[in-house]
Design a protein around this motif. Structure first.
Motif, PDB file in Angstrom:
ATOM      1  N   LYS A   3       0.858  -1.182   0.000  1.00 41.59           N
ATOM      2  CA  LYS A   3       0.000   0.000   0.000  1.00 41.59           C
ATOM      3  C   LYS A   3       0.897   1.236   0.000  1.00 41.59           C
ATOM      4  O   LYS A   3       2.025   1.203   0.498  1.00 41.59           O
ATOM      5  N   VAL A   4       0.381   2.330  -0.522  1.00 45.51           N
ATOM      6  CA  VAL A   4       1.188   3.540  -0.656  1.00 45.51           C
ATOM      7  C   VAL A   4       0.613   4.692   0.164  1.00 45.51           C
ATOM      8  O   VAL A   4      -0.605   4.854   0.265  1.00 45.51           O
ATOM      9  N   ALA A   5       1.498   5.462   0.757  1.00 40.18           N
ATOM     10  CA  ALA A   5       1.127   6.703   1.437  1.00 40.18           C
ATOM     11  C   ALA A   5       1.994   7.806   0.851  1.00 40.18           C
ATOM     12  O   ALA A   5       3.216   7.686   0.813  1.00 40.18           O
ATOM     13  N   ILE A   6       1.356   8.863   0.375  1.00 40.62           N
ATOM     14  CA  ILE A   6       2.087   9.931  -0.294  1.00 40.62           C
ATOM     15  C   ILE A   6       1.931  11.237   0.484  1.00 40.62           C
ATOM     16  O   ILE A   6       0.834  11.613   0.878  1.00 40.62           O
ATOM     17  N   PHE A   7       3.058  11.893   0.721  1.00 34.60           N
ATOM     18  CA  PHE A   7       3.086  13.096   1.551  1.00 34.60           C
ATOM     19  C   PHE A   7       3.712  14.264   0.789  1.00 34.60           C
ATOM     20  O   PHE A   7       4.745  14.101   0.129  1.00 34.60           O
ATOM     21  N   ASP A   8       3.105  15.419   0.922  1.00 30.75           N
ATOM     22  CA  ASP A   8       3.784  16.651   0.589  1.00 30.75           C
ATOM     23  C   ASP A   8       4.756  16.911   1.747  1.00 30.75           C
ATOM     24  O   ASP A   8       4.492  16.498   2.874  1.00 30.75           O
ATOM     25  N   ILE A   9       5.889  17.562   1.488  1.00 34.21           N
ATOM     26  CA  ILE A   9       6.865  17.805   2.558  1.00 34.21           C
ATOM     27  C   ILE A   9       6.742  19.200   3.153  1.00 34.21           C
ATOM     28  O   ILE A   9       6.541  19.376   4.352  1.00 34.21           O
ATOM     29  N   ASP A  10       6.845  20.209   2.301  1.00 33.79           N
ATOM     30  CA  ASP A  10       6.920  21.590   2.777  1.00 33.79           C
ATOM     31  C   ASP A  10       5.598  22.055   3.378  1.00 33.79           C
ATOM     32  O   ASP A  10       4.564  22.061   2.709  1.00 33.79           O
ATOM     33  N   GLY A  11       5.628  22.408   4.660  1.00 34.69           N
ATOM     34  CA  GLY A  11       4.426  22.871   5.329  1.00 34.69           C
ATOM     35  C   GLY A  11       3.498  21.760   5.768  1.00 34.69           C
ATOM     36  O   GLY A  11       2.478  22.012   6.415  1.00 34.69           O
ATOM     37  N   THR A  12       3.856  20.511   5.437  1.00 34.90           N
ATOM     38  CA  THR A  12       3.020  19.368   5.790  1.00 34.90           C
ATOM     39  C   THR A  12       3.731  18.454   6.784  1.00 34.90           C
ATOM     40  O   THR A  12       3.152  18.020   7.769  1.00 34.90           O
ATOM     41  N   ILE A  13       4.998  18.176   6.496  1.00 37.13           N
ATOM     42  CA  ILE A  13       5.845  17.474   7.467  1.00 37.13           C
ATOM     43  C   ILE A  13       6.823  18.481   8.076  1.00 37.13           C
ATOM     44  O   ILE A  13       6.900  18.633   9.284  1.00 37.13           O
ATOM     45  N   PHE A  14       7.542  19.172   7.199  1.00 38.66           N
ATOM     46  CA  PHE A  14       8.495  20.186   7.640  1.00 38.66           C
ATOM     47  C   PHE A  14       7.758  21.474   7.978  1.00 38.66           C
ATOM     48  O   PHE A  14       6.927  21.937   7.197  1.00 38.66           O
ATOM     49  N   ARG A  15       8.069  22.072   9.135  1.00 42.78           N
ATOM     50  CA  ARG A  15       7.348  23.242   9.591  1.00 42.78           C
ATOM     51  C   ARG A  15       7.865  24.528   8.953  1.00 42.78           C
ATOM     52  O   ARG A  15       7.947  25.576   9.601  1.00 42.78           O
ATOM     53  N   SER A  16       8.205  24.469   7.726  1.00 44.88           N
ATOM     54  CA  SER A  16       8.634  25.625   6.935  1.00 44.88           C
ATOM     55  C   SER A  16       8.715  25.140   5.503  1.00 44.88           C
ATOM     56  O   SER A  16       8.019  24.197   5.133  1.00 44.88           O
ATOM     57  N   SER A  17       9.563  25.764   4.726  1.00 40.24           N
ATOM     58  CA  SER A  17       9.848  25.318   3.364  1.00 40.24           C
ATOM     59  C   SER A  17      11.330  25.007   3.265  1.00 40.24           C
ATOM     60  O   SER A  17      12.174  25.817   3.664  1.00 40.24           O
ATOM     61  N   LEU A  18      11.666  23.845   2.741  1.00 36.08           N
ATOM     62  CA  LEU A  18      13.073  23.489   2.564  1.00 36.08           C
ATOM     63  C   LEU A  18      13.782  24.500   1.669  1.00 36.08           C
ATOM     64  O   LEU A  18      14.945  24.840   1.906  1.00 36.08           O
ATOM     65  N   LEU A  19      13.082  24.993   0.666  1.00 36.58           N
ATOM     66  CA  LEU A  19      13.686  25.960  -0.249  1.00 36.58           C
ATOM     67  C   LEU A  19      14.007  27.268   0.469  1.00 36.58           C
ATOM     68  O   LEU A  19      15.073  27.854   0.257  1.00 36.58           O
TER      69      LEU A  19
END
Length: 227
Positions: A3-19
């Motif tokens: 089964k697959v779980a797909i995540f956005d990173i910026d603002g969803t896991i990381f509390r900012s933007s990596l960029l």
């Protein structure tokens, strides 16, 4: 088939933007010129004062990155990415951090997507044990320097295509699939999974979630709300 779980990173896991964090380090380390700060300062301050949108702020950061990345050595960007991780790798939301851990234990294939450079997205996702990370790829010339050109642009800016590609390539199933996003740009992706989660959604995604009956989760300070 996993089964697959797909995540956005910026603002969803990381509390900012990596960029955002990457650009700031590139300027601090004098890889980008100091004057680059002035090119996003207005958008940053208007967003900080809640008179402008976060999207405008992010776009200003993207414009700065694209303007100054040409000619930068790959090793310098990698060094800056690792520096960001030293200071920010644990700056995550508890809800999504714990969700990735639970899903991993339940045998899910964890897929992460970020529009930040793939180098830093992969560095960030290591500690969370993601199986695959998609980020923006930038062309590198024979001398090991960035040309300023984005590779596979039509793929990285289409999250549904990324999901479909991963499902076929990694022999995954969408049965009981999970998707987590935070903006209206994630709507098409969330529509493809069985269990969409709108985490700290902006107003457009929140409105759509209400119409569709999707799960909405908000994390504020030390409290997690499920709506």
């Amino acid at each position: 088939m996993k089964k697959v779980a797909i995540f956005d990173i910026d603002g969803t896991i990381f509390r900012s933007s990596l960029l955002i964090e990457l650009v700031n380090v590139l300027i601090d380390d004098k890889i980008f010129p100091e004057k680059a700060r002035l090119e996003y300062e207005k958008e940053y301050l208007t967003w900080l004062d809640r008179r402008g949108s976060y999207q405008d702020y992010i776009q200003a950061m993207v414009d700065v990155f694209m303007k100054y990345i040409k000619g930068v050595r790959q090793e310098d960007l990698m060094s800056a990415a690792k520096e960001v991780m030293v200071h920010h790798k644990d700056r995550v939301y508890r809800y999504t951090r714990d969700l990735t851990s639970k899903l991993k234990k339940d045998g899910y294939y964890l897929l992460a997507i970020s529009h930040s450079p793939k180098m830093i997205a992969e560095e960030f996702a290591k500690s969370l044990h993601f199986d695959k990370v998609y980020g923006t790829l930038y062309e590198i010339d024979a001398a090991g320097k960035f040309t300023g050109k984005i590779l596979e642009e039509e793929l990285i800016f289409n999250k549904v295509k990324i999901l479909e590609r991963a499902v076929l390539k990694e022999n995954l199933t969408l049965e009981d699939s999970v998707g987590v996003g935070d903006t209206e740009g994630d709507i098409t992706l969330l529509s493809k999974v069985v269990n969409p989660i709108c985490f700290n959604p902006n107003s457009l995604l929140y409105k759509h979630a209400q119409e569709k009956g999707w799960k909405v989760v908000v994390e504020r300070k030390d409290v997690i709300y499920e709506l």
